[in-house]
Design a protein around this motif. Structure first.
Motif, short mmCIF file in Angstrom:
data_model
loop_
_atom_site.label_atom_id
_atom_site.label_comp_id
_atom_site.label_asym_id
_atom_site.label_seq_id
_atom_site.Cartn_x
_atom_site.Cartn_y
_atom_site.Cartn_z
N ASN A 137 7.50 4.04 -2.22
CA ASN A 137 8.59 4.87 -2.31
C ASN A 137 8.48 6.29 -1.76
O ASN A 137 8.42 7.28 -2.34
N THR A 138 8.04 6.34 -0.44
CA THR A 138 7.75 7.54 0.17
C THR A 138 8.39 7.79 1.35
O THR A 138 8.74 6.80 2.17
N ARG A 139 9.05 8.96 1.81
CA ARG A 139 9.68 9.37 2.94
C ARG A 139 8.57 9.79 4.10
O ARG A 139 7.60 10.43 3.50
N PHE A 140 8.84 9.56 5.20
CA PHE A 140 7.85 9.80 6.60
C PHE A 140 6.61 9.40 6.40
O PHE A 140 5.71 10.00 6.92
N VAL A 141 6.20 8.36 5.61
CA VAL A 141 4.85 7.66 5.50
C VAL A 141 5.06 6.25 5.54
O VAL A 141 5.69 5.81 4.80
N ASP A 142 4.18 5.92 6.29
CA ASP A 142 4.45 4.28 6.75
C ASP A 142 3.35 3.42 6.04
O ASP A 142 1.97 3.79 6.07
N GLU A 143 3.65 2.57 5.06
CA GLU A 143 2.53 1.83 4.29
C GLU A 143 2.95 0.32 4.81
O GLU A 143 3.97 -0.18 4.73
N ARG A 144 1.93 -0.39 5.20
CA ARG A 144 2.04 -1.72 5.89
C ARG A 144 0.66 -2.51 5.62
O ARG A 144 -0.16 -2.06 4.89
N TYR A 145 1.09 -3.83 5.64
CA TYR A 145 0.03 -4.95 5.50
C TYR A 145 -0.76 -4.84 4.09
O TYR A 145 -1.94 -4.51 3.99
N PRO A 146 0.03 -5.09 3.22
CA PRO A 146 -0.50 -5.24 1.95
C PRO A 146 -1.46 -6.54 1.82
O PRO A 146 -1.41 -7.50 2.41
N SER A 147 -2.54 -6.11 1.03
CA SER A 147 -3.48 -7.25 0.55
C SER A 147 -3.97 -7.35 -0.68
O SER A 147 -4.50 -6.37 -1.31
N VAL A 148 -3.59 -8.28 -1.58
CA VAL A 148 -3.93 -8.39 -2.81
C VAL A 148 -5.04 -9.20 -3.03
O VAL A 148 -5.37 -10.24 -2.55
N SER A 149 -5.87 -8.62 -4.26
CA SER A 149 -7.08 -9.24 -4.56
C SER A 149 -6.81 -10.72 -5.05
O SER A 149 -5.83 -10.88 -5.68
N LYS A 150 -7.34 -11.70 -4.62
CA LYS A 150 -6.86 -13.18 -5.12
C LYS A 150 -6.97 -13.24 -6.78
O LYS A 150 -6.38 -13.83 -7.27
N TRP A 151 -8.19 -12.60 -7.15
CA TRP A 151 -8.40 -12.59 -8.61
C TRP A 151 -8.39 -11.21 -9.16
O TRP A 151 -8.87 -10.25 -8.36
N ASN A 152 -7.66 -11.28 -10.23
CA ASN A 152 -7.57 -9.91 -10.90
C ASN A 152 -7.63 -9.98 -12.56
O ASN A 152 -7.15 -11.07 -12.94
N PRO A 153 -8.00 -8.95 -12.98
CA PRO A 153 -8.05 -9.18 -14.52
C PRO A 153 -6.69 -9.43 -15.11
O PRO A 153 -5.75 -8.89 -14.56
N PRO A 154 -6.37 -10.03 -16.15
CA PRO A 154 -4.96 -10.04 -16.81
C PRO A 154 -4.16 -8.82 -17.06
O PRO A 154 -5.25 -7.87 -17.64
N GLY A 155 -3.01 -8.54 -16.74
CA GLY A 155 -2.50 -7.35 -16.83
C GLY A 155 -2.32 -6.49 -15.82
O GLY A 155 -1.96 -5.38 -15.91
N GLN A 156 -3.15 -6.73 -14.65
CA GLN A 156 -3.14 -5.89 -13.55
C GLN A 156 -3.36 -6.61 -12.31
O GLN A 156 -3.78 -7.84 -12.06
N PHE A 157 -3.21 -5.83 -11.13
CA PHE A 157 -3.39 -6.25 -9.82
C PHE A 157 -4.01 -5.25 -9.03
O PHE A 157 -3.41 -4.16 -9.12
N ASN A 158 -5.09 -5.68 -8.17
CA ASN A 158 -5.56 -4.49 -7.23
C ASN A 158 -5.15 -4.73 -5.98
O ASN A 158 -5.30 -6.08 -5.25
#
Length: 581
Positions: free
Chosen positions: A425-446
């Motif tokens: 949710n940023t203006r004039f900032v480009d965020e791309r190519y998300p990569s999610v860890s395949k394993w994450n503790p319950p209740g969160q993701f990295n």
């Protein structure tokens, strides 16, 4: 390195030009029998909305998350393993990432300053080290992917990328940091027997017996092959694999920790109704033997819509069950969405097309869908998480749209999905190519992603298309840990009434109308002609708060403009739509 991997199995998926035809699959279903996954139910809650920051795009980039300390000038991440750039170690919570950059801000094209880097955190992402700008290796290299070793190399970061080897050849190579966190990567030489054709864009997965499996592309060959080795040096002769693929560089490869490993290879860029597909092959014995590849998804029909699988795809294992996500685009309309598939659920829409959230990008964003795409899937306990990128309304001085990152979750095995939530949710900032860890503790993701401020687009290096100051287009790898206790289910997330524009519009003969209900009560949705006469009642019943969709079939009506009106208590809203026969 004094120890040797017991068995290293490499699968090289060779590139086929766009003119080659793949097996056509209409409403494809995977033919392999899988055990049904077990999923825990759970409710996720909403992340509070963030105010849009007002920043000067020529200054240091504002951002969401923390920097992993990896930065440079090369941002062209789309070809290779960007969906596979982060891994969290289940044994200790340590996190390893990889990323492609360049140290020469004035270079252009495929230049010698391109490098692969590595960052490591021993405190779950609170702080990072890059081992004094360690390059993996310190020669021209690009498009890396990462996994964590198993068996005798448990937890060791394993990075695959293509780099220049003896004689100037570009080949896929593997680098192992054993023990974990030392930053002393040992190189495993590339396989022999491929000739002069370069092998590029490799994905890597480690298996339970200490083996390594990689999937990569070659630019001119028209077949698919296996190669294997019993040590770091001696690779066996090639063996052919069924199924054509196309260059584009997305071939996710994953293992599940019990000997199962799978590969998805695409030849969609995008596909047509007669070619293309996402080919899936799987091994149950750590890559020693493989199933016959099947075309999991070429195109599919959903009501009046025909969707094509785009170049973006990803998957993760939940036990022995692979869970897939595909970026879809309509065959004729400006309509993009993300679908989920498993043996248990079939196809489900995880992220629906919504032109009020995701905006059309009119510029040449190569390998991107028109509005949204690039999904990355992971697990948080048994909750499924999908992050994706979508173009926003803000543009840079060249008229290129900036991208934000979003995510959705499912707590019931992919049958239903939460409302998409904006991570950045940023203006004039480009965020791309998300990569999610395949394993994450319950209740969160990295997750990690690529970010830059003041200039959009996936072009590389300064030049005719770039602003004049190289510092304004410096890119960064950003890390973020997201707590799922802050997310709501679709029924909880509605904060106000809303009537969406129908889609498609114009339409013939059917169209879909989305709407949001904020309070429980009687809700009606009716259609009128331009004389004010009611021609259809789509809804007239008690509803709970939530987001809904109705289908209007106008096969019995004549062409023309029609009005549709939503009424709920004192709230009313109307919109127009056009029927063209």
């Amino acid at each position: 390195m004094t120890q040797r991997i017991a068995a290293i199995v490499a699968v090289y998926i060779l590139a086929l030009s766009a003119a080659h035809a793949g097996e056509n699959v209409k409403g494809a279903a995977h033919k392999t029998k899988y055990e049904q996954p077990f999923f825990e139910s759970g409710v996720v809650k909403e992340i509070p909305s963030r105010p849009v920051p007002r920043i000067d795009p020529l200054q240091s980039p504002a951002h969401v998350g923390t920097f992993t300390s990896l930065t440079g000038w090369y941002d062209y991440q789309s070809n290779g393993g960007s969906v596979q750039q982060i891994r969290m170690n289940p044994a200790n919570g340590n996190i390893s990432t990889t990323w492609m950059t360049a140290f020469d801000s004035l270079a252009s094209g495929h230049n010698a300053s391109r490098r692969v880097m590595h960052a490591y955190s021993s405190n779950s992402g609170a702080s990072w080290t890059n081992f004094n700008s360690l390059y993996v290796p310190d020669r021209r290299a690009g498009f890396p992917s990462i996994d964590l070793g198993q068996g005798p190399f448990a937890g060791a970061p394993i990075i695959a990328n293509h780099s220049i080897i003896t004689g100037g050849q570009v080949q896929a190579t593997i680098f192992v940091d054993f023990p974990e966190g030392g930053g002393a990567f040992s190189e495993i030489g590339p396989p022999t027997g491929f000739g002069s054709d370069e092998t590029i864009w490799p994905y890597v997965a480690a298996t339970t017996d200490g083996s390594v499996v990689i999937a990569g592309s070659r630019s001119t060959a028209a077949t698919v092959h296996y190669a294997s080795t019993a040590d770091f040096v001696s690779w066996s002769p090639l063996a052919q694999m069924i199924g054509p693929v196309q260059s584009g560089g997305r071939y996710p490869v994953q293992s599940n920790g019990t000997g199962r490993v799978g590969i998805v290879a695409n030849n969609n860029n995008p596909v047509s109704l007669t070619t293309g597909g996402n080919w899936f092959t799987e091994s149950t014995n750590n890559g020693v033997t493989w199933s016959t590849p099947v075309n999991l998804y070429g195109f599919r029909e959903s009501g009046v819509d025909t969707f094509l699988a785009y170049v973006h795809s990803d998957f993760v294992y939940n036990g022995n069950n692979p869970l897939f996500v595909f970026s879809e685009t309509h065959n004729t309309l400006d309509m993009d969405q993300i679908s989920f598939w498993s043996q248990a659920t079939g196809f489900k829409v995880a992220v629906a097309h919504d032109p009020t959230k995701y905006f059309f990008d009119a510029k040449n964003q190569r390998f991107h869908a028109l509005r949204l795409g690039w999904p990355s899937i992971g697990l948080s306990g048994n909750t499924i998480v999908v992050a994706f990128q979508a173009f926003e309304a803000d543009t840079d001085r060249l008229g290129w749209n900036y991208s934000d990152l979003w995510f959705v979750t499912s707590g019931n095995g992919g049958n239903t999905w939460s409302t998409p939530q904006n991570i950045t949710n940023t203006r004039f900032v480009d965020e791309r190519y998300p990569s999610v860890s395949k394993w994450n503790p319950p209740g969160q993701f990295n997750m990690v992603w690529t970010q830059k401020a003041g200039a959009s687009g996936l072009y590389a290096f300064p030049g005719a298309q770039q602003p004049p100051n190289p510092d304004t287009v410096r890119t960064f790898q950003v890390f973020q840990k997201i707590l799922l206790t802050d997310v709501k289910s679709p029924e909880e997330i509605a904060t106000g009434f809303r009537l969406n524009q129908n889609y498609p519009n114009p339409f013939n003969p059917a169209t879909k109308i989305g709407y949001t209900v904020a309070q429980a009560g009687l809700v009606s949705l009716k259609v009128y002609n331009m004389l004010g006469e009611e021609v259809a009642t789509l809804l007239n019943e008690e509803l709970q708060p939530g987001t809904y969709q109705a289908t209007f079939n106008a096969s019995s009506l004549s062409s023309g403009v029609y009005m549709y009106k939503l009424k709920a208590g004192s709230y009313t809203e109307s919109k127009r739509m056009l029927l063209l026969k």
